[in-house]
Design an enzyme around this catalytic site. Structure first.
Site, mmCIF file in Angstrom:
data_model
loop_
_atom_site.group_PDB
_atom_site.id
_atom_site.type_symbol
_atom_site.label_atom_id
_atom_site.label_comp_id
_atom_site.label_asym_id
_atom_site.label_seq_id
_atom_site.Cartn_x
_atom_site.Cartn_y
_atom_site.Cartn_z
ATOM 1 N N LEU A 30 38.652 38.926 27.786
ATOM 2 C CA LEU A 30 37.809 37.951 28.479
ATOM 3 C C LEU A 30 38.634 36.846 29.134
ATOM 4 O O LEU A 30 39.615 36.376 28.578
ATOM 5 C CB LEU A 30 36.805 37.339 27.492
ATOM 6 C CG LEU A 30 35.861 38.326 26.796
ATOM 7 C CD1 LEU A 30 34.903 37.586 25.875
ATOM 8 C CD2 LEU A 30 35.086 39.172 27.802
ATOM 9 N N GLY A 33 36.267 34.144 34.283
ATOM 10 C CA GLY A 33 35.212 34.806 35.057
ATOM 11 C C GLY A 33 34.099 35.262 34.131
ATOM 12 O O GLY A 33 32.913 34.962 34.348
ATOM 13 N N HIS A 34 34.500 35.949 33.045
ATOM 14 C CA HIS A 34 33.504 36.394 32.049
ATOM 15 C C HIS A 34 32.803 35.174 31.446
ATOM 16 O O HIS A 34 31.592 35.175 31.224
ATOM 17 C CB HIS A 34 34.182 37.157 30.911
ATOM 18 C CG HIS A 34 34.881 38.411 31.320
ATOM 19 N ND1 HIS A 34 36.238 38.558 31.269
ATOM 20 C CD2 HIS A 34 34.395 39.599 31.778
ATOM 21 C CE1 HIS A 34 36.570 39.785 31.668
ATOM 22 N NE2 HIS A 34 35.473 40.433 31.984
ATOM 23 N N GLY A 149 29.040 39.912 37.768
ATOM 24 C CA GLY A 149 29.843 39.151 38.729
ATOM 25 C C GLY A 149 29.814 39.779 40.117
ATOM 26 O O GLY A 149 29.795 41.010 40.249
ATOM 27 N N LYS A 151 32.271 39.722 41.860
ATOM 28 C CA LYS A 151 33.631 40.286 41.970
ATOM 29 C C LYS A 151 33.552 41.803 42.168
ATOM 30 O O LYS A 151 34.286 42.372 42.954
ATOM 31 C CB LYS A 151 34.400 39.943 40.694
ATOM 32 C CG LYS A 151 35.659 40.708 40.444
ATOM 33 C CD LYS A 151 36.792 40.124 41.230
ATOM 34 C CE LYS A 151 38.157 40.661 40.871
ATOM 35 N NZ LYS A 151 38.248 41.992 40.352
ATOM 36 N N GLN A 155 29.348 47.480 42.564
ATOM 37 C CA GLN A 155 28.751 47.712 41.239
ATOM 38 C C GLN A 155 27.444 46.939 41.107
ATOM 39 O O GLN A 155 26.411 47.480 40.694
ATOM 40 C CB GLN A 155 29.748 47.252 40.174
ATOM 41 C CG GLN A 155 29.156 47.063 38.791
ATOM 42 C CD GLN A 155 30.233 46.727 37.753
ATOM 43 O OE1 GLN A 155 31.107 47.533 37.489
ATOM 44 N NE2 GLN A 155 30.161 45.554 37.159
ATOM 45 N N LEU A 186 40.071 36.153 39.287
ATOM 46 C CA LEU A 186 40.410 36.504 37.909
ATOM 47 C C LEU A 186 39.989 37.938 37.629
ATOM 48 O O LEU A 186 38.930 38.382 38.067
ATOM 49 C CB LEU A 186 39.719 35.551 36.938
ATOM 50 C CG LEU A 186 40.157 34.089 37.030
ATOM 51 C CD1 LEU A 186 39.440 33.251 35.975
ATOM 52 C CD2 LEU A 186 41.663 33.946 36.850
HETATM 53 P P1 AMP Z 1 34.644 43.724 33.305
HETATM 54 O O1 AMP Z 1 35.011 43.242 31.949
HETATM 55 O O2 AMP Z 1 35.802 43.768 34.254
HETATM 56 O O3 AMP Z 1 33.834 44.990 33.282
HETATM 57 O O4 AMP Z 1 33.676 42.623 33.907
HETATM 58 C C1 AMP Z 1 32.498 42.247 33.245
HETATM 59 C C2 AMP Z 1 31.679 41.394 34.175
HETATM 60 O O5 AMP Z 1 32.417 40.231 34.544
HETATM 61 C C3 AMP Z 1 31.326 42.115 35.489
HETATM 62 O O6 AMP Z 1 29.982 41.807 35.832
HETATM 63 C C4 AMP Z 1 32.300 41.531 36.469
HETATM 64 O O7 AMP Z 1 31.849 41.552 37.804
HETATM 65 C C5 AMP Z 1 32.409 40.103 35.948
HETATM 66 N N1 AMP Z 1 33.667 39.485 36.418
HETATM 67 C C6 AMP Z 1 34.917 39.978 36.282
HETATM 68 N N2 AMP Z 1 35.811 39.150 36.873
HETATM 69 C C7 AMP Z 1 35.104 38.141 37.409
HETATM 70 C C8 AMP Z 1 35.450 36.977 38.176
HETATM 71 N N3 AMP Z 1 36.699 36.690 38.514
HETATM 72 N N4 AMP Z 1 34.448 36.155 38.547
HETATM 73 C C9 AMP Z 1 33.149 36.436 38.228
HETATM 74 N N5 AMP Z 1 32.764 37.509 37.520
HETATM 75 C C10 AMP Z 1 33.721 38.349 37.126
#
Ligand code: AMP
Length: 278
Positions: A30, A33-34, A149, A151, A155, A186
């Site tokens: 984490l 962003g998370h 996100g 990001k 998805q 991030l």
């Molecule tokens: P992940 O752990 O990469 O699967 O991401 C989990 C959630 O966090 C997803 O909805 C991503 O889009 C969101 N996320 C990852 N990085 C960022 C970021 N830099 N800013 C905003 N949301 C993010």
């Protein structure tokens, strides 16, 4: 905060909690962003549930499934400090059976950009998101929101479509991209970058800024914007630079309020994506 590794326990514990539920699915490692997603869920809801699951079905052969950063202890501390009620960390065996139904990403929106570069990735992603949404809302909370996100723009759009197509009773809450001070979005994968690669990775956000500058000067021609962006993408291997509308359809001209600018590159062995919603 309760840490739960078992589905039966998740259902038992979530049944005890009353009120609206905010859910944040993640793959762990984490970062801020998370954390922003979790904080938003905390503000909006009575109960916050976070999942950490490195989902094997969304990784392609040769991708970084085994190397994907796993930081359970640090992640649990972050969740606890952020006021999470339940942290759900299931095993692969718990989430999947040997001969399952599968979900296929839509033929057009699911098979461009990330869909072609990572064929099959979205099928696995949608399958696990469907399972998690069903599990977390199993006890029928008074309202159910799930936070994603921007990001991962494609998805997010595909999950919104799945919710519509399958009549799921959940509100999808899109959250803005969180960046480091120098502009790098991030990502859990940023830890793979050497110092030199990290410097080169800054050209992603720089290319998005060059697009914004052009749009601010009222240049809406997509081909011209893409050309300019490619010039600022130095010392990285460009996979794609694309402008689409919010339905992920290709466009010829920028429409303010309905455009997403996307970029994907590799820096060394690390694949990075970034985007900007205009
Ligand atoms: P992940 O752990 O990469 O699967 O991401 C989990 C959630 O966090 C997803 O909805 C991503 O889009 C969101 N996320 C990852 N990085 C960022 C970021 N830099 N800013 C905003 N949301 C993010």
């Amino acid at each position: 905060m309760i840490i739960v590794n078992d589905i039966e326990e998740l259902l038992k514990e979530s049944k005890k909690l009353k009120g609206s539920v905010g859910f944040v699915p993640t793959m762990g490692a984490l970062h801020k962003g998370h954390l922003t997603l979790i904080q938003k869920a905390r503000v909006d809801n009575d109960i916050v549930i976070v999942s950490i699951f490195v989902n094997p079905t969304q990784f392609l052969e040769g991708e970084d499934l085994d190397a994907y950063p796993r930081k359970e202890e640090a992640d649990s501390k972050i969740c606890k400090l952020a006021g999470v009620d339940i942290l759900f960390m299931p095993s692969v065996e718990m989430m999947y059976n040997s001969d399952e139904l599968s979900i296929t990403a839509p033929a057009i929106r699911g098979f461009i950009l990330e869909g072609t570069k990572r064929a099959g990735h979205f099928d696995g992603m949608l399958q696990i998101v469907m399972k998690l949404l069903n599990l977390i809302s199993y006890n029928k909370p008074s309202s159910f929101r799930a936070y994603f996100g921007k990001k991962d723009a494609q998805q997010l759009v595909l999950i919104q479509q799945m919710v519509r197509d399958y009549f799921l009773n959940v509100e999808i809450v899109p959250c803005d991209i969180v960046r480091d001070r120098d502009g790098l979005a991030l990502s859990s994968r940023n830890v793979y970058l050497s110092k030199d690669e990290r410097g080169r990775a800054l050209s992603l956000s720089r290319s998005l800024k060059s697009a914004t500058d052009m749009i601010l000067k009222k240049e809406f021609n997509v081909e011209k914007i893409k050309k300019e962006m490619l010039l600022s993408l130095k010392d990285v291997d460009v996979e794609y630079v694309e402008l689409v509308n919010r339905q992920f359809q290709p466009i010829q001209r920028v429409e303010l309020g309905n455009t997403i600018i996307l970029v994907a590159v590799s820096v060394g062995k690390t694949r990075l994506i970034d985007n900007l919603w205009i």
